[in-house]
Scaffold this motif. Structure first.
Motif, PDB file in Angstrom:
ATOM      1  N   ARG A 125      -2.843   9.358  14.591  1.00  0.00           N
ATOM      2  CA  ARG A 125      -2.444   9.716  13.277  1.00  0.00           C
ATOM      3  C   ARG A 125      -0.609   9.603  13.632  1.00  0.00           C
ATOM      4  O   ARG A 125      -0.736  10.784  14.656  1.00  0.00           O
ATOM      5  CB  ARG A 125      -3.026  10.757  13.763  1.00  0.00           C
ATOM      6  CG  ARG A 125      -4.578  10.354  13.695  1.00  0.00           C
ATOM      7  CD  ARG A 125      -5.465   9.705  12.347  1.00  0.00           C
ATOM      8  NE  ARG A 125      -4.730  11.196  11.597  1.00  0.00           N
ATOM      9  CZ  ARG A 125      -5.424  10.936  10.282  1.00  0.00           C
ATOM     10  NH1 ARG A 125      -6.001   9.704   9.460  1.00  0.00           N
ATOM     11  NH2 ARG A 125      -5.180  11.788   8.980  1.00  0.00           N
ATOM     12  N   PHE A 126       0.012   8.802  12.573  1.00  0.00           N
ATOM     13  CA  PHE A 126       1.678   9.727  13.330  1.00  0.00           C
ATOM     14  C   PHE A 126       1.585  10.159  11.976  1.00  0.00           C
ATOM     15  O   PHE A 126       2.267  11.134  11.686  1.00  0.00           O
ATOM     16  CB  PHE A 126       2.123   7.969  12.025  1.00  0.00           C
ATOM     17  CG  PHE A 126       2.379   6.539  13.958  1.00  0.00           C
ATOM     18  CD1 PHE A 126       3.159   7.264  14.883  1.00  0.00           C
ATOM     19  CD2 PHE A 126       1.635   5.914  13.903  1.00  0.00           C
ATOM     20  CE1 PHE A 126       2.655   6.298  15.646  1.00  0.00           C
ATOM     21  CE2 PHE A 126       1.530   5.109  14.521  1.00  0.00           C
ATOM     22  CZ  PHE A 126       2.119   4.895  16.172  1.00  0.00           C
ATOM     23  N   ILE A 127       0.785  10.111  10.615  1.00  0.00           N
ATOM     24  CA  ILE A 127       1.270  10.610   9.450  1.00  0.00           C
ATOM     25  C   ILE A 127       0.050  11.772   9.259  1.00  0.00           C
ATOM     26  O   ILE A 127      -0.970  10.998   9.319  1.00  0.00           O
ATOM     27  CB  ILE A 127       0.779  10.344   8.002  1.00  0.00           C
ATOM     28  CG1 ILE A 127       2.804   9.266   8.170  1.00  0.00           C
ATOM     29  CG2 ILE A 127       1.363  11.037   6.531  1.00  0.00           C
ATOM     30  CD1 ILE A 127       2.764   8.096   6.815  1.00  0.00           C
ATOM     31  N   PRO A 159       1.153  -1.269  -0.291  1.00  0.00           N
ATOM     32  CA  PRO A 159       0.166   0.423  -0.504  1.00  0.00           C
ATOM     33  C   PRO A 159       0.745   1.581   0.267  1.00  0.00           C
ATOM     34  O   PRO A 159       0.501   1.792  -0.303  1.00  0.00           O
ATOM     35  CB  PRO A 159      -1.309   0.218   1.225  1.00  0.00           C
ATOM     36  CG  PRO A 159      -1.257  -1.347   1.971  1.00  0.00           C
ATOM     37  CD  PRO A 159       0.608  -2.462   0.909  1.00  0.00           C
ATOM     38  N   LEU A 160       2.019   1.294   0.381  1.00  0.00           N
ATOM     39  CA  LEU A 160       2.732   2.387   0.869  1.00  0.00           C
ATOM     40  C   LEU A 160       3.318   2.660  -0.511  1.00  0.00           C
ATOM     41  O   LEU A 160       3.419   3.712  -1.470  1.00  0.00           O
ATOM     42  CB  LEU A 160       4.340   2.107   1.884  1.00  0.00           C
ATOM     43  CG  LEU A 160       4.988   3.181   1.865  1.00  0.00           C
ATOM     44  CD1 LEU A 160       3.899   4.379   2.682  1.00  0.00           C
ATOM     45  CD2 LEU A 160       5.981   3.045   2.648  1.00  0.00           C
ATOM     46  N   ILE A 161       3.919   1.686  -1.710  1.00  0.00           N
ATOM     47  CA  ILE A 161       4.403   1.693  -2.782  1.00  0.00           C
ATOM     48  C   ILE A 161       2.691   2.577  -3.648  1.00  0.00           C
ATOM     49  O   ILE A 161       3.343   3.575  -4.335  1.00  0.00           O
ATOM     50  CB  ILE A 161       4.941   0.750  -3.539  1.00  0.00           C
ATOM     51  CG1 ILE A 161       5.804   0.478  -2.660  1.00  0.00           C
ATOM     52  CG2 ILE A 161       5.039   0.821  -4.993  1.00  0.00           C
ATOM     53  CD1 ILE A 161       6.543  -1.073  -3.418  1.00  0.00           C
ATOM     54  N   ILE A 162       2.665   2.257  -3.013  1.00  0.00           N
ATOM     55  CA  ILE A 162       0.845   2.218  -4.127  1.00  0.00           C
ATOM     56  C   ILE A 162       0.261   3.776  -3.716  1.00  0.00           C
ATOM     57  O   ILE A 162       0.548   4.751  -4.888  1.00  0.00           O
ATOM     58  CB  ILE A 162      -0.321   1.525  -3.930  1.00  0.00           C
ATOM     59  CG1 ILE A 162       0.283   0.488  -4.836  1.00  0.00           C
ATOM     60  CG2 ILE A 162      -1.849   1.901  -4.769  1.00  0.00           C
ATOM     61  CD1 ILE A 162      -1.132  -1.133  -4.553  1.00  0.00           C
ATOM     62  N   TRP A 163       0.497   3.475  -2.513  1.00  0.00           N
ATOM     63  CA  TRP A 163      -0.105   5.480  -2.276  1.00  0.00           C
ATOM     64  C   TRP A 163       1.055   6.201  -2.844  1.00  0.00           C
ATOM     65  O   TRP A 163       0.065   7.465  -3.667  1.00  0.00           O
ATOM     66  CB  TRP A 163      -0.078   5.589  -0.785  1.00  0.00           C
ATOM     67  CG  TRP A 163      -0.154   7.016  -0.018  1.00  0.00           C
ATOM     68  CD1 TRP A 163      -1.210   8.477  -0.487  1.00  0.00           C
ATOM     69  CD2 TRP A 163       0.334   7.088   0.707  1.00  0.00           C
ATOM     70  NE1 TRP A 163      -1.003   8.751   0.373  1.00  0.00           N
ATOM     71  CE2 TRP A 163      -0.024   8.577   1.141  1.00  0.00           C
ATOM     72  CE3 TRP A 163       1.967   6.697   1.379  1.00  0.00           C
ATOM     73  CZ2 TRP A 163       0.996   9.226   2.480  1.00  0.00           C
ATOM     74  CZ3 TRP A 163       2.154   8.352   2.813  1.00  0.00           C
ATOM     75  CH2 TRP A 163       1.825   9.035   3.402  1.00  0.00           C
ATOM     76  N   LEU A 164       2.334   6.105  -2.360  1.00  0.00           N
ATOM     77  CA  LEU A 164       3.480   7.303  -3.191  1.00  0.00           C
ATOM     78  C   LEU A 164       3.472   7.030  -4.424  1.00  0.00           C
ATOM     79  O   LEU A 164       3.791   8.471  -5.136  1.00  0.00           O
ATOM     80  CB  LEU A 164       4.827   6.537  -2.809  1.00  0.00           C
ATOM     81  CG  LEU A 164       4.907   6.862  -0.962  1.00  0.00           C
ATOM     82  CD1 LEU A 164       6.277   6.717  -0.296  1.00  0.00           C
ATOM     83  CD2 LEU A 164       5.048   8.267  -0.432  1.00  0.00           C
ATOM     84  N   GLY A 174      -4.345   6.913   1.445  1.00  0.00           N
ATOM     85  CA  GLY A 174      -3.276   5.855   1.516  1.00  0.00           C
ATOM     86  C   GLY A 174      -2.146   6.402   3.666  1.00  0.00           C
ATOM     87  O   GLY A 174      -1.887   5.683   3.330  1.00  0.00           O
ATOM     88  N   LYS A 175      -2.441   7.685   3.663  1.00  0.00           N
ATOM     89  CA  LYS A 175      -2.081   8.442   4.801  1.00  0.00           C
ATOM     90  C   LYS A 175      -3.935   7.174   6.108  1.00  0.00           C
ATOM     91  O   LYS A 175      -2.393   6.059   7.433  1.00  0.00           O
ATOM     92  CB  LYS A 175      -2.850   9.359   5.256  1.00  0.00           C
ATOM     93  CG  LYS A 175      -1.695  10.803   4.334  1.00  0.00           C
ATOM     94  CD  LYS A 175      -2.136  12.116   4.317  1.00  0.00           C
ATOM     95  CE  LYS A 175      -0.654  13.137   3.646  1.00  0.00           C
ATOM     96  NZ  LYS A 175      -1.867  13.926   4.253  1.00  0.00           N
ATOM     97  N   SER A 176      -4.179   7.029   5.584  1.00  0.00           N
ATOM     98  CA  SER A 176      -4.988   6.580   6.600  1.00  0.00           C
ATOM     99  C   SER A 176      -4.806   4.859   6.643  1.00  0.00           C
ATOM    100  O   SER A 176      -4.461   3.941   8.234  1.00  0.00           O
ATOM    101  CB  SER A 176      -6.658   6.189   6.000  1.00  0.00           C
ATOM    102  OG  SER A 176      -7.389   5.389   7.023  1.00  0.00           O
ATOM    103  N   GLN A 195      -1.968   0.727  10.076  1.00  0.00           N
ATOM    104  CA  GLN A 195      -0.727  -0.791   9.534  1.00  0.00           C
ATOM    105  C   GLN A 195       0.707  -0.050  10.671  1.00  0.00           C
ATOM    106  O   GLN A 195       0.837  -0.929  11.419  1.00  0.00           O
ATOM    107  CB  GLN A 195      -0.380  -0.962   8.407  1.00  0.00           C
ATOM    108  CG  GLN A 195      -1.108  -1.688   7.195  1.00  0.00           C
ATOM    109  CD  GLN A 195      -1.214  -2.809   7.951  1.00  0.00           C
ATOM    110  OE1 GLN A 195      -0.434  -3.622   8.489  1.00  0.00           O
ATOM    111  NE2 GLN A 195      -2.280  -2.880   7.770  1.00  0.00           N
ATOM    112  N   LEU A 196       0.511   1.202  10.956  1.00  0.00           N
ATOM    113  CA  LEU A 196       1.426   1.311  11.634  1.00  0.00           C
ATOM    114  C   LEU A 196       1.206   1.456  13.163  1.00  0.00           C
ATOM    115  O   LEU A 196       2.116   0.747  14.481  1.00  0.00           O
ATOM    116  CB  LEU A 196       2.773   3.063  11.765  1.00  0.00           C
ATOM    117  CG  LEU A 196       3.046   2.649  10.496  1.00  0.00           C
ATOM    118  CD1 LEU A 196       3.167   4.759  10.068  1.00  0.00           C
ATOM    119  CD2 LEU A 196       4.471   2.641  10.624  1.00  0.00           C
ATOM    120  N   SER A 197      -0.471   1.612  13.208  1.00  0.00           N
ATOM    121  CA  SER A 197      -0.853   0.998  14.819  1.00  0.00           C
ATOM    122  C   SER A 197      -1.096   0.084  14.507  1.00  0.00           C
ATOM    123  O   SER A 197      -0.589  -0.451  16.078  1.00  0.00           O
ATOM    124  CB  SER A 197      -1.738   1.935  14.918  1.00  0.00           C
ATOM    125  OG  SER A 197      -2.069   3.207  14.168  1.00  0.00           O
TER     126      SER A 197
END
Length: 120
Positions: free
Chosen positions: A117-119, A37-42, A55-57, A62-64
């Motif tokens: 919310r990290f990002i 998802p990070l690659i698709i979002w970026l 993407g931020k969500s 995932q980080l949570s």
């Protein structure tokens, strides 16, 4: 007059839903639930309407989940409460991407249930 670097923004709810569903790769093959998802979002956050928000969500979710797992593992020593935390994290990590994929295909904002919310 020549137009350079014109950004074409398109609506693609299918790509948004697929991006949410790629979080389930961790259950299918054991890895990829954060990287894909990070690659698709970026790669498409400037070209697809709503991709930046979704993407931020996804990355925040995932980080949570990773943080919840890291906290739950030592909590296993505290009367087994960590096992309940790991089970809850597993269920949450399976259900919420499906719910958000349905919401994305309907053009709605993603659900941020249990997400830190990290990002922004």
């Amino acid at each position: 007059m020549e137009v350079i670097n014109e950004k074409v923004v398109r609506t693609d709810n299918t790509l948004l839903a697929i991006t949410h569903l790629t979080q389930l790769l961790g259950y299918a093959i054991g890895f990829g639930s954060l990287i894909v998802p990070l690659i698709i979002w970026l790669s498409s956050k400037d070209r697809v309407e709503g991709m930046d928000e979704h993407g931020k969500s996804i990355i925040n979710f995932q980080l949570s989940l990773i943080l919840y797992i890291i906290v739950s593992i030592p909590a296993i020593l505290l009367l087994g409460l960590g096992i309940l935390g790991l089970i809850a994290t597993g269920i949450l990590g399976f259900v919420l991407p499906i719910v958000n994929a349905v919401r994305a295909s309907n053009g709605e904002s993603p659900s941020n249930f249990m997400t830190i919310r990290f990002i922004n």
